[in-house]
Design a protein around this motif. Structure first.
Motif, mmCIF file in Angstrom:
data_model
loop_
_atom_site.group_PDB
_atom_site.id
_atom_site.type_symbol
_atom_site.label_atom_id
_atom_site.label_comp_id
_atom_site.label_asym_id
_atom_site.label_seq_id
_atom_site.Cartn_x
_atom_site.Cartn_y
_atom_site.Cartn_z
ATOM 1 N N UNK A 213 4.010 -2.530 28.236
ATOM 2 C CA UNK A 213 4.444 -1.298 28.904
ATOM 3 C C UNK A 213 5.823 -1.459 29.526
ATOM 4 N N UNK B 36 -8.724 -8.212 29.332
ATOM 5 C CA UNK B 36 -7.675 -7.231 29.047
ATOM 6 C C UNK B 36 -6.453 -7.602 29.874
ATOM 7 N N UNK C 51 10.980 -20.905 39.584
ATOM 8 C CA UNK C 51 11.993 -20.101 38.878
ATOM 9 C C UNK C 51 12.203 -18.754 39.577
ATOM 10 N N UNK D 103 -13.571 -2.357 27.593
ATOM 11 C CA UNK D 103 -12.519 -3.320 27.271
ATOM 12 C C UNK D 103 -11.131 -2.801 27.620
ATOM 13 N N UNK E 228 -7.442 -8.299 24.994
ATOM 14 C CA UNK E 228 -6.751 -7.074 24.584
ATOM 15 C C UNK E 228 -5.451 -6.966 25.377
ATOM 16 N N UNK F 284 7.673 0.105 32.956
ATOM 17 C CA UNK F 284 7.603 0.930 34.161
ATOM 18 C C UNK F 284 9.020 1.418 34.482
ATOM 19 N N UNK G 206 -7.361 3.105 33.966
ATOM 20 C CA UNK G 206 -6.929 3.180 35.372
ATOM 21 C C UNK G 206 -5.442 3.504 35.458
ATOM 22 N N UNK G 207 -4.652 2.802 34.636
ATOM 23 C CA UNK G 207 -3.207 3.008 34.674
ATOM 24 C C UNK G 207 -2.869 4.444 34.288
ATOM 25 N N UNK H 87 6.181 10.920 43.069
ATOM 26 C CA UNK H 87 7.150 9.843 43.296
ATOM 27 C C UNK H 87 8.506 10.384 43.753
ATOM 28 N N UNK I 17 0.991 2.283 41.956
ATOM 29 C CA UNK I 17 1.642 2.865 40.780
ATOM 30 C C UNK I 17 0.771 2.778 39.530
ATOM 31 N N UNK I 18 -0.121 1.785 39.497
ATOM 32 C CA UNK I 18 -0.906 1.554 38.279
ATOM 33 C C UNK I 18 -2.390 1.815 38.496
ATOM 34 N N UNK J 202 3.645 3.196 27.580
ATOM 35 C CA UNK J 202 3.194 2.126 26.680
ATOM 36 C C UNK J 202 4.177 1.891 25.544
ATOM 37 N N UNK K 100 0.572 9.058 40.577
ATOM 38 C CA UNK K 100 1.651 8.393 41.334
ATOM 39 C C UNK K 100 3.011 8.984 40.967
ATOM 40 N N UNK K 101 3.272 9.095 39.661
ATOM 41 C CA UNK K 101 4.580 9.580 39.210
ATOM 42 C C UNK K 101 4.799 11.040 39.636
ATOM 43 N N UNK L 83 11.537 2.614 37.046
ATOM 44 C CA UNK L 83 11.716 2.616 38.501
ATOM 45 C C UNK L 83 12.378 3.914 38.986
ATOM 46 N N UNK M 223 -4.097 6.701 37.196
ATOM 47 C CA UNK M 223 -3.436 6.419 38.472
ATOM 48 C C UNK M 223 -1.935 6.656 38.409
ATOM 49 N N UNK M 224 -1.318 6.287 37.286
ATOM 50 C CA UNK M 224 0.137 6.427 37.182
ATOM 51 C C UNK M 224 0.565 7.885 37.081
ATOM 52 N N UNK N 288 7.432 -12.505 33.039
ATOM 53 C CA UNK N 288 7.416 -13.397 31.877
ATOM 54 C C UNK N 288 6.029 -13.939 31.556
ATOM 55 N N UNK O 107 -2.554 -6.047 30.888
ATOM 56 C CA UNK O 107 -1.457 -5.086 30.835
ATOM 57 C C UNK O 107 -0.181 -5.839 31.176
ATOM 58 N N UNK P 16 8.895 6.454 38.423
ATOM 59 C CA UNK P 16 7.540 6.017 38.759
ATOM 60 C C UNK P 16 6.574 6.034 37.579
ATOM 61 N N UNK P 17 7.081 6.305 36.385
ATOM 62 C CA UNK P 17 6.193 6.389 35.217
ATOM 63 C C UNK P 17 6.072 5.060 34.472
ATOM 64 N N UNK P 18 4.871 4.758 33.989
ATOM 65 C CA UNK P 18 4.645 3.616 33.093
ATOM 66 C C UNK P 18 4.382 4.145 31.694
ATOM 67 N N UNK Q 134 10.913 -11.021 36.080
ATOM 68 C CA UNK Q 134 10.928 -10.502 34.722
ATOM 69 C C UNK Q 134 9.563 -10.208 34.125
#
Lengths: 168, 168
Positions: free
Chosen positions: A155, A84, B71, B2, A151, A157, B8-9, B20, A48-49, A166, B16-17, A159, B12-13, A65, A86, A162-164, A63
């Motif tokens: 984002x 970097x 957790x 950087x 950096x 995502x 890539x995202x 999907x 997906x990414x 920012x 993918x999307x 579900x 690639x996304x 986290x 994400x 399928x889009x991510x 989550x």
């Protein structure tokens, strides 16, 4: 079936290993980045990414986290050279559906008092709003001296599509 | 670069999307299992372990540590119904290459005293032997009341061959 995961692994891994040709990739991520996202079953980060094999650390927890991932992030950045990050949460996250008190009650009901005692001090780190949780986590990282020079982008995502997208 | 991860995202996304079709999967894992493995860039769990989208939680941290994942495991098992766990460490793991003192020294040298202070109480959870670390983590889980009823197996993924082999 109680061992469906093992069955999937045995079958899927046999096929994967039989056509595997990437046995000489280096230990540190070749593209010097890390992805932090949720353990949710509906997310396949590589596909997906657009993450090439060997390119990036992928850290996943309930989550997505940043606090829970802190140890992994420090190792990724300080010991293995990623610069970097994400940070990716997602729509319809399970962490939106309970709070600490409810989670502890469920453990007690499911497993009894001894089990409940094992999680009585556990912060399940739930959150009520996805976008705010992304912003909070990014800021929590940016407030740390050890994270300076990394950096960080945030984002969501989706579900459903399928889009991510920012956020920050 | 950087922002290679973001590039890539984005690329690639988009791809993918555009193809999907799995937007209606349920939140809880359909095959009721979880995989816990390392964040290592050379592991693609979905492909290497035959995990269908929506079937299993995938938890990843530095070393595939059960303690660090506690957790997430509780949430997966007690709140979202998984009853099987595949705990998978791997050959050539970065966690074999340092100890806590070395990790803290590297942070101090890289980032200075303020950053070092932020990690002074952090246990990086390194280990000197992969197979022993798998056994230790499986036993650590099996010793907990809250884990009773979960089928836990332990594995080593071989980054040189793409094979996953069961240890326990």
């Amino acid at each position: 079936m109680a061992n469906q995961g093992e069955l999937n692994l045995n079958e899927g891994n046999k096929s994967y290993a039989s056509r595997f040709t990437d046995g000489k990739l280096a230990l540190p991520p070749s593209q010097k980045y890390a992805v932090l996202t949720c353990m949710d079953a509906r997310i396949d980060p590589s596909a997906a990414l657009g993450i090439p094999l060997g390119a990036a650390h992928v850290i996943r927890n309930a989550g997505g986290s940043a606090r829970d991932a802190f140890r992994s992030l420090i190792i990724s950045q300080q010991l293995l050279g990623t610069t970097e990050l994400l940070l990716i949460k997602h729509t319809d996250c399970g962490m939106l559906t309970f709070d600490n008190a409810a989670a502890r009650d469920i453990v007690r009901k499911n497993k009894g008092d001894t089990a409940a005692k094992e999680v009585e001090n556990l912060d399940f780190l739930p959150f009520p709003n996805i976008e705010q949780a992304v912003l909070d986590d990014v800021r929590w990282l940016q407030d740390r001296a050890v994270e300076q020079g990394v950096r960080v982008t945030g984002w969501i995502y989706h579900v459903e599509t399928g889009e991510a997208k920012r956020v920050i």
